[in-house]
Design a protein around this motif. Sequence first.
Motif, PDB file in Angstrom:
ATOM      1  N   SER A   6       0.688  -1.218  -0.042  1.00 20.14           N
ATOM      2  CA  SER A   6       0.046   0.068  -0.178  1.00 20.14           C
ATOM      3  C   SER A   6       0.701   1.223  -0.066  1.00 20.14           C
ATOM      4  CB  SER A   6      -1.143  -0.128   1.130  1.00 20.14           C
ATOM      5  OG  SER A   6      -0.286   0.080   2.440  1.00 20.14           O
ATOM      6  N   LYS A   7       2.082   1.246   0.665  1.00 16.34           N
ATOM      7  CA  LYS A   7       3.122   2.247   0.742  1.00 16.34           C
ATOM      8  C   LYS A   7       3.443   2.467  -0.738  1.00 16.34           C
ATOM      9  CE  LYS A   7       6.698   4.364   2.992  1.00 16.34           C
ATOM     10  NZ  LYS A   7       7.783   4.475   3.889  1.00 16.34           N
ATOM     11  N   THR A   8       4.113   1.417  -1.185  1.00 10.48           N
ATOM     12  CA  THR A   8       4.824   1.804  -2.430  1.00 10.48           C
ATOM     13  C   THR A   8       3.744   2.429  -3.561  1.00 10.48           C
ATOM     14  OG1 THR A   8       6.161  -0.233  -1.880  1.00 10.48           O
ATOM     15  CG2 THR A   8       5.917   0.276  -4.262  1.00 10.48           C
ATOM     16  N   TYR A   9       2.540   1.658  -3.697  1.00  9.71           N
ATOM     17  CA  TYR A   9       1.654   2.008  -4.786  1.00  9.71           C
ATOM     18  C   TYR A   9       0.987   3.362  -4.601  1.00  9.71           C
ATOM     19  CZ  TYR A   9       2.101  -2.513  -7.056  1.00  9.71           C
ATOM     20  OH  TYR A   9       2.353  -3.490  -7.665  1.00  9.71           O
ATOM     21  N   GLY A  10       0.612   3.498  -3.048  1.00  7.34           N
ATOM     22  CA  GLY A  10       0.076   4.838  -2.548  1.00  7.34           C
ATOM     23  C   GLY A  10       0.913   6.183  -2.850  1.00  7.34           C
ATOM     24  N   GLU A  11       2.431   5.738  -2.340  1.00  4.23           N
ATOM     25  CA  GLU A  11       3.274   6.925  -2.485  1.00  4.23           C
ATOM     26  C   GLU A  11       3.537   7.240  -4.055  1.00  4.23           C
ATOM     27  OE1 GLU A  11       5.658   9.823  -0.932  1.00  4.23           O
ATOM     28  OE2 GLU A  11       4.472   8.529   0.071  1.00  4.23           O
ATOM     29  N   ALA A  12       3.388   6.280  -4.882  1.00  4.38           N
ATOM     30  CA  ALA A  12       3.629   6.545  -6.105  1.00  4.38           C
ATOM     31  C   ALA A  12       2.509   7.416  -6.741  1.00  4.38           C
ATOM     32  CB  ALA A  12       3.817   4.978  -6.816  1.00  4.38           C
ATOM     33  N   LEU A  13       1.209   7.155  -6.378  1.00  6.08           N
ATOM     34  CA  LEU A  13       0.367   7.724  -6.982  1.00  6.08           C
ATOM     35  C   LEU A  13       0.291   9.365  -6.461  1.00  6.08           C
ATOM     36  CD1 LEU A  13      -2.346   7.865  -8.595  1.00  6.08           C
ATOM     37  CD2 LEU A  13      -3.603   7.158  -6.274  1.00  6.08           C
ATOM     38  N   TYR A  14       0.718   9.337  -5.116  1.00  6.66           N
ATOM     39  CA  TYR A  14       0.853  10.488  -4.502  1.00  6.66           C
ATOM     40  C   TYR A  14       1.859  11.411  -5.328  1.00  6.66           C
ATOM     41  CZ  TYR A  14       2.244  14.031  -0.928  1.00  6.66           C
ATOM     42  OH  TYR A  14       2.387  15.198  -0.430  1.00  6.66           O
ATOM     43  N   VAL A  81      -2.180  -1.154 -13.394  1.00  3.77           N
ATOM     44  CA  VAL A  81      -1.125  -1.686 -12.653  1.00  3.77           C
ATOM     45  C   VAL A  81      -1.385  -2.679 -11.620  1.00  3.77           C
ATOM     46  CG1 VAL A  81       1.071  -0.897 -11.449  1.00  3.77           C
ATOM     47  CG2 VAL A  81       0.396   0.204 -13.398  1.00  3.77           C
ATOM     48  N   VAL A  82      -2.125  -2.212 -10.842  1.00  2.00           N
ATOM     49  CA  VAL A  82      -2.384  -3.060  -9.503  1.00  2.00           C
ATOM     50  C   VAL A  82      -3.262  -4.224 -10.219  1.00  2.00           C
ATOM     51  CG1 VAL A  82      -4.207  -3.163  -7.574  1.00  2.00           C
ATOM     52  CG2 VAL A  82      -2.893  -1.146  -8.174  1.00  2.00           C
ATOM     53  N   VAL A  83      -4.130  -4.388 -11.017  1.00  2.00           N
ATOM     54  CA  VAL A  83      -4.620  -5.508 -11.781  1.00  2.00           C
ATOM     55  C   VAL A  83      -3.619  -6.585 -12.493  1.00  2.00           C
ATOM     56  CG1 VAL A  83      -6.190  -6.573 -13.346  1.00  2.00           C
ATOM     57  CG2 VAL A  83      -6.803  -4.867 -11.855  1.00  2.00           C
ATOM     58  N   SER A  84      -2.586  -5.772 -13.158  1.00  3.27           N
ATOM     59  CA  SER A  84      -1.615  -6.580 -13.727  1.00  3.27           C
ATOM     60  C   SER A  84      -0.633  -7.039 -12.900  1.00  3.27           C
ATOM     61  CB  SER A  84      -0.902  -5.547 -14.781  1.00  3.27           C
ATOM     62  OG  SER A  84      -0.097  -4.582 -14.321  1.00  3.27           O
ATOM     63  N   LYS A  85      -0.322  -6.751 -11.853  1.00  5.61           N
ATOM     64  CA  LYS A  85       0.540  -7.083 -10.842  1.00  5.61           C
ATOM     65  C   LYS A  85      -0.213  -7.911  -9.619  1.00  5.61           C
ATOM     66  CE  LYS A  85       4.201  -4.663 -12.009  1.00  5.61           C
ATOM     67  NZ  LYS A  85       5.395  -5.532 -12.705  1.00  5.61           N
ATOM     68  N   GLU A  86      -1.419  -8.159  -9.851  1.00  7.59           N
ATOM     69  CA  GLU A  86      -2.253  -9.152  -8.885  1.00  7.59           C
ATOM     70  C   GLU A  86      -2.234  -8.581  -7.765  1.00  7.59           C
ATOM     71  OE1 GLU A  86      -1.025 -13.201  -9.684  1.00  7.59           O
ATOM     72  OE2 GLU A  86      -1.641 -13.213 -11.856  1.00  7.59           O
ATOM     73  N   ARG A  87      -2.579  -7.304  -7.571  1.00  2.00           N
ATOM     74  CA  ARG A  87      -2.485  -6.671  -6.199  1.00  2.00           C
ATOM     75  C   ARG A  87      -3.850  -6.039  -5.975  1.00  2.00           C
ATOM     76  NH1 ARG A  87       0.949  -8.281  -2.604  1.00  2.00           N
ATOM     77  NH2 ARG A  87       3.184  -8.327  -3.542  1.00  2.00           N
ATOM     78  N   TYR A  88      -4.791  -6.408  -6.707  1.00  2.00           N
ATOM     79  CA  TYR A  88      -6.181  -5.617  -6.288  1.00  2.00           C
ATOM     80  C   TYR A  88      -6.667  -5.996  -5.129  1.00  2.00           C
ATOM     81  CZ  TYR A  88     -11.275  -4.491  -7.162  1.00  2.00           C
ATOM     82  OH  TYR A  88     -12.421  -3.978  -7.150  1.00  2.00           O
ATOM     83  N   LYS A  89      -6.629  -6.902  -4.429  1.00  2.00           N
ATOM     84  CA  LYS A  89      -7.051  -6.926  -2.963  1.00  2.00           C
ATOM     85  C   LYS A  89      -6.280  -5.942  -2.206  1.00  2.00           C
ATOM     86  CE  LYS A  89      -3.298 -10.523  -1.623  1.00  2.00           C
ATOM     87  NZ  LYS A  89      -2.178  -9.542  -1.997  1.00  2.00           N
ATOM     88  N   ASP A  90      -5.104  -5.442  -2.569  1.00  2.00           N
ATOM     89  CA  ASP A  90      -4.411  -4.469  -1.779  1.00  2.00           C
ATOM     90  C   ASP A  90      -5.152  -2.957  -1.961  1.00  2.00           C
ATOM     91  OD1 ASP A  90      -2.933  -6.120  -0.269  1.00  2.00           O
ATOM     92  OD2 ASP A  90      -1.697  -6.299  -2.384  1.00  2.00           O
ATOM     93  N   LEU A  91      -5.995  -3.078  -2.874  1.00  2.00           N
ATOM     94  CA  LEU A  91      -6.396  -1.547  -3.372  1.00  2.00           C
ATOM     95  C   LEU A  91      -6.989  -0.720  -2.251  1.00  2.00           C
ATOM     96  CD1 LEU A  91      -6.466  -0.024  -6.178  1.00  2.00           C
ATOM     97  CD2 LEU A  91      -8.993  -0.847  -6.560  1.00  2.00           C
ATOM     98  N   PRO A  92      -7.855  -1.341  -1.466  1.00  2.00           N
ATOM     99  CA  PRO A  92      -8.396  -0.440  -0.180  1.00  2.00           C
ATOM    100  C   PRO A  92      -7.017   0.241   0.676  1.00  2.00           C
ATOM    101  CG  PRO A  92      -9.813  -2.432  -0.338  1.00  2.00           C
ATOM    102  CD  PRO A  92      -8.714  -2.566  -1.391  1.00  2.00           C
ATOM    103  N   ALA A  93      -6.191  -0.414   0.730  1.00  2.00           N
ATOM    104  CA  ALA A  93      -5.095   0.020   1.529  1.00  2.00           C
ATOM    105  C   ALA A  93      -4.150   0.934   0.906  1.00  2.00           C
ATOM    106  CB  ALA A  93      -4.323  -1.271   1.964  1.00  2.00           C
ATOM    107  N   ILE A  94      -4.157   0.802  -0.348  1.00  2.00           N
ATOM    108  CA  ILE A  94      -3.712   1.862  -1.431  1.00  2.00           C
ATOM    109  C   ILE A  94      -4.459   2.981  -1.387  1.00  2.00           C
ATOM    110  CG2 ILE A  94      -3.040   2.181  -3.556  1.00  2.00           C
ATOM    111  CD1 ILE A  94      -2.555  -0.678  -4.040  1.00  2.00           C
ATOM    112  N   PHE A  95      -5.600   2.901  -1.540  1.00  2.00           N
ATOM    113  CA  PHE A  95      -6.284   4.125  -1.435  1.00  2.00           C
ATOM    114  C   PHE A  95      -6.282   4.945  -0.080  1.00  2.00           C
ATOM    115  CE2 PHE A  95      -9.745   2.699  -4.758  1.00  2.00           C
ATOM    116  CZ  PHE A  95      -8.771   3.118  -5.903  1.00  2.00           C
ATOM    117  N   THR A  96      -6.400   4.302   1.061  1.00  2.00           N
ATOM    118  CA  THR A  96      -6.318   4.654   2.358  1.00  2.00           C
ATOM    119  C   THR A  96      -4.893   5.410   2.557  1.00  2.00           C
ATOM    120  OG1 THR A  96      -7.715   2.883   3.219  1.00  2.00           O
ATOM    121  CG2 THR A  96      -6.182   4.132   4.738  1.00  2.00           C
TER     122      THR A  96
END
Length: 184
Positions: A6-14, A81-96
């Motif tokens: 969540s930190k990796t993807y969330g920080e990248a989006l930020y 990216v999240v779907v292609s890396k099979e991280r969809y289940k982490d989406l709520p944590a990434i958004f948070t």
Amino acid sequence: MAKLVSKTYGEALYEVAMESGVDRAVSLMEEIRCVEQILKENPQFDELMKHPGVPKQDKLQLVTDTFKGRASDELAGLLEVVVSKERYKDLPAIFTYFIDRVKEECGIGVAYVTTAVELNEGQKKETEARLLKTSGYKKMEMYYEVDASIIGGMIIRINDRVVDSSVRTKLDGLTKQLLQIQLG
């Protein structure tokens, strides 16, 4: 592990959002809240995206068809990216994570206040004013909860800081002290 994801993807989006400025990050935060609401209202989509029997390509196509052109390029790109890396289940944590970072950048604190009885509007405003004064935030998002088991006082949580001035906690502490006293 989920926290790192969540930190990796969330920080990248930020970082991508902040390249265009704080206003863009706030706009993206609002867009994410809308997407969260849509996903919450459509649990079948979530189930489909998490189902191990659905091929990754089909999931990616579904996300592209659903969000491309309807969501911002940044958000649609993140979802792909999240779907292609099979991280969809982490989406709520990434958004948070992303929302928390934007709030921090904007000086918005989030406080959870628990009291034994419902506070009136004046007490709520006074509590918010005191928290603004002592916390250094420019604005507070206040969430109130009533829990009669604390007997009196209040418990305030902001991020990982907790101030517990409840009567229950004081009584528990007094009980421990009394139990430690040795009668001699």
